[in-house]
Design an enzyme around this catalytic site. Sequence first.
Site, PDB file in Angstrom:
ATOM      1  N   GLY A  63      -0.546   8.117   0.347  1.00  0.00           N
ATOM      2  CA  GLY A  63       0.210   7.180  -0.051  1.00  0.00           C
ATOM      3  C   GLY A  63       0.676   6.175   0.946  1.00  0.00           C
ATOM      4  N   TYR A  64       1.636   5.263   0.601  1.00  0.00           N
ATOM      5  CA  TYR A  64       2.109   4.094   1.409  1.00  0.00           C
ATOM      6  C   TYR A  64       0.691   3.455   1.715  1.00  0.00           C
ATOM      7  CZ  TYR A  64       5.622   1.534   3.651  1.00  0.00           C
ATOM      8  OH  TYR A  64       6.358   0.641   3.934  1.00  0.00           O
ATOM      9  N   LEU A  65       0.061   3.121   0.485  1.00  0.00           N
ATOM     10  CA  LEU A  65      -1.418   2.461   0.722  1.00  0.00           C
ATOM     11  C   LEU A  65      -1.803   1.158   1.279  1.00  0.00           C
ATOM     12  CD1 LEU A  65      -2.269   3.710  -2.902  1.00  0.00           C
ATOM     13  CD2 LEU A  65      -2.643   4.900  -0.818  1.00  0.00           C
ATOM     14  N   HIS A  66      -2.475   0.977   1.916  1.00  0.00           N
ATOM     15  CA  HIS A  66      -2.956  -0.306   2.730  1.00  0.00           C
ATOM     16  C   HIS A  66      -4.478  -0.882   2.254  1.00  0.00           C
ATOM     17  CE1 HIS A  66      -5.284   2.122   5.660  1.00  0.00           C
ATOM     18  NE2 HIS A  66      -3.917   2.766   5.724  1.00  0.00           N
TER      19      HIS A  66
ATOM     20  N   HIS B  98      -7.070   2.045   2.220  1.00  0.00           N
ATOM     21  CA  HIS B  98      -7.144   2.963   0.909  1.00  0.00           C
ATOM     22  C   HIS B  98      -7.720   2.260  -0.075  1.00  0.00           C
ATOM     23  CE1 HIS B  98      -3.465   4.576   3.024  1.00  0.00           C
ATOM     24  NE2 HIS B  98      -4.267   5.865   2.693  1.00  0.00           N
TER      25      HIS B  98
ATOM     26  N   LYS C 296     -12.102   5.753   9.821  1.00  0.00           N
ATOM     27  CA  LYS C 296     -10.817   5.752  10.557  1.00  0.00           C
ATOM     28  C   LYS C 296     -10.659   7.185  11.302  1.00  0.00           C
ATOM     29  CE  LYS C 296      -6.609   4.476  10.244  1.00  0.00           C
ATOM     30  NZ  LYS C 296      -5.754   5.675  10.941  1.00  0.00           N
TER      31      LYS C 296
ATOM     32  N   LYS D 114      -6.377  -0.514  10.135  1.00  0.00           N
ATOM     33  CA  LYS D 114      -5.061  -0.411   9.160  1.00  0.00           C
ATOM     34  C   LYS D 114      -4.722   1.067   9.246  1.00  0.00           C
ATOM     35  CE  LYS D 114      -5.600  -4.309   6.744  1.00  0.00           C
ATOM     36  NZ  LYS D 114      -4.742  -5.523   6.354  1.00  0.00           N
TER      37      LYS D 114
END
Length: 291
Positions: free
Chosen positions: A31-34, A37, A149, A184
């Site tokens: 989660g806390y997608l950027h 993702h 990454k 990211k």
Amino acid sequence: MQIVSTINEVRAQVKEWKREGLIVGFVPTMGYLHEGHASLMKRARLDCDKVVASIFVNPMQFGANEDLDSYPRDLEADAKLCESIGVDLIFHPEVEEMYADGFCSFVDMNGLTKELCGKSRPIHFRGVCTVVSKLFHIVTPDKAFFGQKDAQQLAVIRRMVKDLNMDIEVVGCPIVREEDGLAKSSRNTYLNEEERKAALILSKTIRLGEKLAEDGMTNAKELVAAMKENLEKEPMAKIDYVEAVSMDTIEKVDKIEGNVLVAMAVYIGKTRLIDNFIIGGEKNADTGIEK
Ligand code: PAF
């Protein structure tokens, strides 16, 4: 888009899709997608008929002194992003759904996890392998998408899929960077203004390493030393590791030949950031990591 929290709901939906002969893609996340993702989900959207994303902050892959409690969470924003990309189903389980009382079975790996992040986070990959294999059993995707990454994680997952004969194609996707070069990461959110500026030393050092390799440096120790020296110019940076390893075995190499992963983990203040680049081989058949 559906958001479900139980294993039974995921299974019922995926079974129906499979009965219709649809190809299911899967993007596991915490989660806390950027945009990193998002790039995985877009790739899954292109390659597959249906896309499942999981959002689960997996306690098992965090060490005792790590950031499990403070790990950023925002389901509402995550759901919006998934919806905008055309994700069909989000699986967002509670910890109890994934790890029922008495849970005591694990997936562990002897190779590939001794160097890099495995060295400084000794229980991390056992947690990753366990949760990812559970998620694979729950979602039963045809294809699963992971970012380069976390290059060691990608290599570990490929090895696990191969060793345990999981019938899943693992697709590696390139690193997505901010305009100024910073890779990211959900953890970038921990950085204050000063640290955010200092964090640029990682991508600058990646570029330096790439240039040295392109210019013909083949001695891995020299390459790593030059990169460390560059990182040390930034007073806020504390090196966890910089290593050159074989992409297949994640073991240290002396010479840059074949497919070599040059990876680093660096603390900026309290935030541990990772970055990497790959030398040689556009696409390695074994690891499939694209340059
Ligand atoms: O890369 C991550 O976000 C996690 O390690 C993963 C693959 C979702 C497993 O918890």
